[in-house]
Design a protein around this motif. Sequence first.
Motif, PDB file in Angstrom:
ATOM      1  N   ARG A  36       2.138  -7.232  -0.963  1.00  0.00           N
ATOM      2  CA  ARG A  36       2.576  -6.242  -0.050  1.00  0.00           C
ATOM      3  C   ARG A  36       3.007  -4.840  -0.348  1.00  0.00           C
ATOM      4  NH1 ARG A  36       2.531  -7.592   6.154  1.00  0.00           N
ATOM      5  NH2 ARG A  36       2.635  -5.261   6.995  1.00  0.00           N
ATOM      6  N   LEU A  40       2.369  -0.471  -2.071  1.00  0.00           N
ATOM      7  CA  LEU A  40       3.216   0.737  -1.420  1.00  0.00           C
ATOM      8  C   LEU A  40       3.399   1.612  -2.598  1.00  0.00           C
ATOM      9  CD1 LEU A  40       5.617  -0.792   1.094  1.00  0.00           C
ATOM     10  CD2 LEU A  40       3.086   0.279   1.642  1.00  0.00           C
ATOM     11  N   GLY A 289       7.843  -4.364   4.472  1.00  0.00           N
ATOM     12  CA  GLY A 289       7.025  -3.166   4.455  1.00  0.00           C
ATOM     13  C   GLY A 289       7.520  -2.192   5.234  1.00  0.00           C
ATOM     14  N   GLU A 294       6.191   1.583   4.573  1.00  0.00           N
ATOM     15  CA  GLU A 294       4.972   1.214   5.053  1.00  0.00           C
ATOM     16  C   GLU A 294       4.658   1.766   6.243  1.00  0.00           C
ATOM     17  OE1 GLU A 294       2.446  -2.771   4.351  1.00  0.00           O
ATOM     18  OE2 GLU A 294       3.375  -2.926   6.369  1.00  0.00           O
TER      19      GLU A 294
END
Length: 297
Positions: A36, A40, A289, A294
């Motif tokens: 995850r 990014l 995140g 994110e």
Amino acid sequence: MKKRISIVGVPMDLGQSRRGVDMGPSAMRYADVVERLEKLGYEIHDTGDIEINRIDKEEIQNLKFLKAVTDGNDRLSQAVDKVIESGAFPLVLGGDHSIAIGTLAGVSKHYKNLGVIWYDAHGDLNTAETSPSGNIHGMPLAVSLGIGHHTLTNIAGYSPKVKPENIVMIGIRSLDEGEKELIRQKGIKVYTMHEIDRLGMATVIEETVEYLKSRTDGVHLSLDMDGLDPTDAPGVGTPVLGGISYRESHLAMEILAESEIITSAEFVEVNPILDERNKTAIAAVSLMGSLLGEKLL
């Protein structure tokens, strides 16, 4: 935010009384934390897990597993110190909240005025004298203030790690009497669930950012998953009803990301034994995140 992140796992379950939280780092890895964050644009280095000694139960002056908790946190402080020395962002995965002792010991030596956001249902400001249980996961913030058993307060060879005026507590809804007294005595800034309900999470975090920006040169986020309501994070050892919602927590992380004040973070108290299909670990990774930038669009 630094573009390199070093993950440090801490399979500690000796700071509290419910087994299983030592599997928290594995649960968050299983929830794809590395993948995850790589999406990014971060370069991720997973350093593996800190070794935690498994020993017979011991209690010294109402401090359960004092030696093992101290040893584990000493190793953690050294690992976090090395991460910062390398120029990476330390992301620590727990494990019970006693690991904050080691995280802060490794982080604080690199700052003159480290700020701490304590995102939690509990104050974690107990000492051996005030603790009803003797569980060290209820003591890490007191220890970091230099209050408590000397083997804990002196990890990394200095004390205190943080000043009371540089702490902001968010989501608090369960405090022991000794903790209430210490908060009043030290003048620690606290946003209980009352303030979150009344002001709204956006205002709480914006005020927190403004408060810490003016007085600190780095900010550590210590996020206990029991800060969230048990409906959103059931896999925790000490759930407390009436907590912060999943969406409110994402908003908090998003505003912190925009502020660019967070220089280190830890996510703790994920217990997959008590969880529902890894729901709490998945929520933790999702919040990481948001903290690290994110966005939906």
